[in-house]
Write a protein that holds these residues in place. Structure first.
Motif, PDB file in Angstrom:
ATOM      1  N   ARG A  87     -10.677  14.895 -34.472  1.00 39.54           N
ATOM      2  CA  ARG A  87     -10.504  15.390 -32.968  1.00 39.54           C
ATOM      3  C   ARG A  87      -9.237  17.146 -33.823  1.00 39.54           C
ATOM      4  NH1 ARG A  87      -9.987  19.507 -30.567  1.00 39.54           N
ATOM      5  NH2 ARG A  87     -10.025  19.062 -27.945  1.00 39.54           N
ATOM      6  N   THR A  88      -8.986  17.459 -34.392  1.00 39.48           N
ATOM      7  CA  THR A  88      -7.997  18.316 -35.631  1.00 39.48           C
ATOM      8  C   THR A  88      -9.036  19.183 -35.609  1.00 39.48           C
ATOM      9  OG1 THR A  88      -6.479  15.985 -35.278  1.00 39.48           O
ATOM     10  CG2 THR A  88      -6.240  18.529 -37.004  1.00 39.48           C
ATOM     11  N   ASP A  90     -12.116  19.687 -34.994  1.00 40.02           N
ATOM     12  CA  ASP A  90     -13.182  19.469 -34.619  1.00 40.02           C
ATOM     13  C   ASP A  90     -13.287  19.339 -33.117  1.00 40.02           C
ATOM     14  OD1 ASP A  90     -16.022  19.659 -33.603  1.00 40.02           O
ATOM     15  OD2 ASP A  90     -17.395  18.681 -35.271  1.00 40.02           O
ATOM     16  N   ASP A  91     -13.372  20.028 -32.357  1.00 42.36           N
ATOM     17  CA  ASP A  91     -14.105  19.695 -30.982  1.00 42.36           C
ATOM     18  C   ASP A  91     -14.569  18.990 -30.328  1.00 42.36           C
ATOM     19  OD1 ASP A  91     -12.051  21.838 -30.193  1.00 42.36           O
ATOM     20  OD2 ASP A  91     -12.643  22.918 -29.491  1.00 42.36           O
ATOM     21  N   HIS A  92     -15.556  18.393 -31.234  1.00 44.04           N
ATOM     22  CA  HIS A  92     -16.168  17.181 -30.598  1.00 44.04           C
ATOM     23  C   HIS A  92     -16.964  16.432 -31.613  1.00 44.04           C
ATOM     24  CE1 HIS A  92     -17.064  19.112 -26.845  1.00 44.04           C
ATOM     25  NE2 HIS A  92     -17.057  20.218 -27.747  1.00 44.04           N
ATOM     26  N   GLN A 128     -10.646  11.174 -25.481  1.00 43.36           N
ATOM     27  CA  GLN A 128     -10.579  12.597 -25.356  1.00 43.36           C
ATOM     28  C   GLN A 128      -9.461  12.711 -24.147  1.00 43.36           C
ATOM     29  OE1 GLN A 128     -13.897  13.025 -23.233  1.00 43.36           O
ATOM     30  NE2 GLN A 128     -14.921  14.604 -25.154  1.00 43.36           N
ATOM     31  N   HIS A 132      -5.997  14.483 -24.804  1.00 42.95           N
ATOM     32  CA  HIS A 132      -5.695  15.312 -23.749  1.00 42.95           C
ATOM     33  C   HIS A 132      -4.179  15.158 -23.587  1.00 42.95           C
ATOM     34  CE1 HIS A 132      -5.663  18.951 -21.058  1.00 42.95           C
ATOM     35  NE2 HIS A 132      -5.433  17.756 -20.208  1.00 42.95           N
TER      36      HIS A 132
END
Length: 143
Positions: A87-88, A90-92, A128, A132
């Motif tokens: 995730r660092t 790539d957002d997905h 996710q 967050h």
């Protein structure tokens, strides 16, 4: 305050109700990662239970958290850790890439079955949310 088309209006600070809250499992996860940082290896259920107790975190009854309760989170936490690394960049994060990395690291499901992209996808909403929440906790100004 005057704003122009190129200057967005200021974003009001989040209220306490809007700020993501750590869940009990998030607190267990943070203790799990702290134990690893301190000892250089993941804890057993018993070791994590003692670690939590030593840091003032108890179960609902005020007793130490059951090692069996903690062990059920170990696999998702190990997978989340890899997911968060992906995730660092790539957002997905790609579930297939995460499943392959889990296999490379010998992270498997029950009976040593390989983790599937479906498993990763199933857990992605919680990953996710945790990502967050934990990132919000790290960036929140301290009084």
């Amino acid at each position: 305050m005057h704003t122009t088309a190129s200057t967005p209006p200021p974003v009001p600070p989040q209220t306490a109700a809007q700020q993501p809250a750590l869940t009990t499992v998030d607190r267990y996860y943070l203790a799990w990662t702290a134990y690893q940082a301190e000892h250089g290896h993941p804890p057993t259920g018993q070791q994590l239970s003692v670690h939590l107790t030593d840091h003032g975190i108890h179960g609902r009854s005020g007793q130490p958290v059951s090692p069996a309760t903690l062990r059920r989170y170990f696999l998702p936490w190990r997978v989340y850790t890899i997911w968060a690394q992906h995730r660092t960049y790539d957002d997905h994060p790609d579930p297939d890439a995460i499943a392959k990395e889990c296999a490379t690291r010998n992270i498997t499901a029950q009976y040593n079955k390989p983790l599937t992209s479906a498993y990763i996808t199933h857990h992605t909403p919680d990953f996710q949310r945790r990502h967050h929440t934990l990132n919000h906790q790290r960036t929140r100004p301290h009084p």
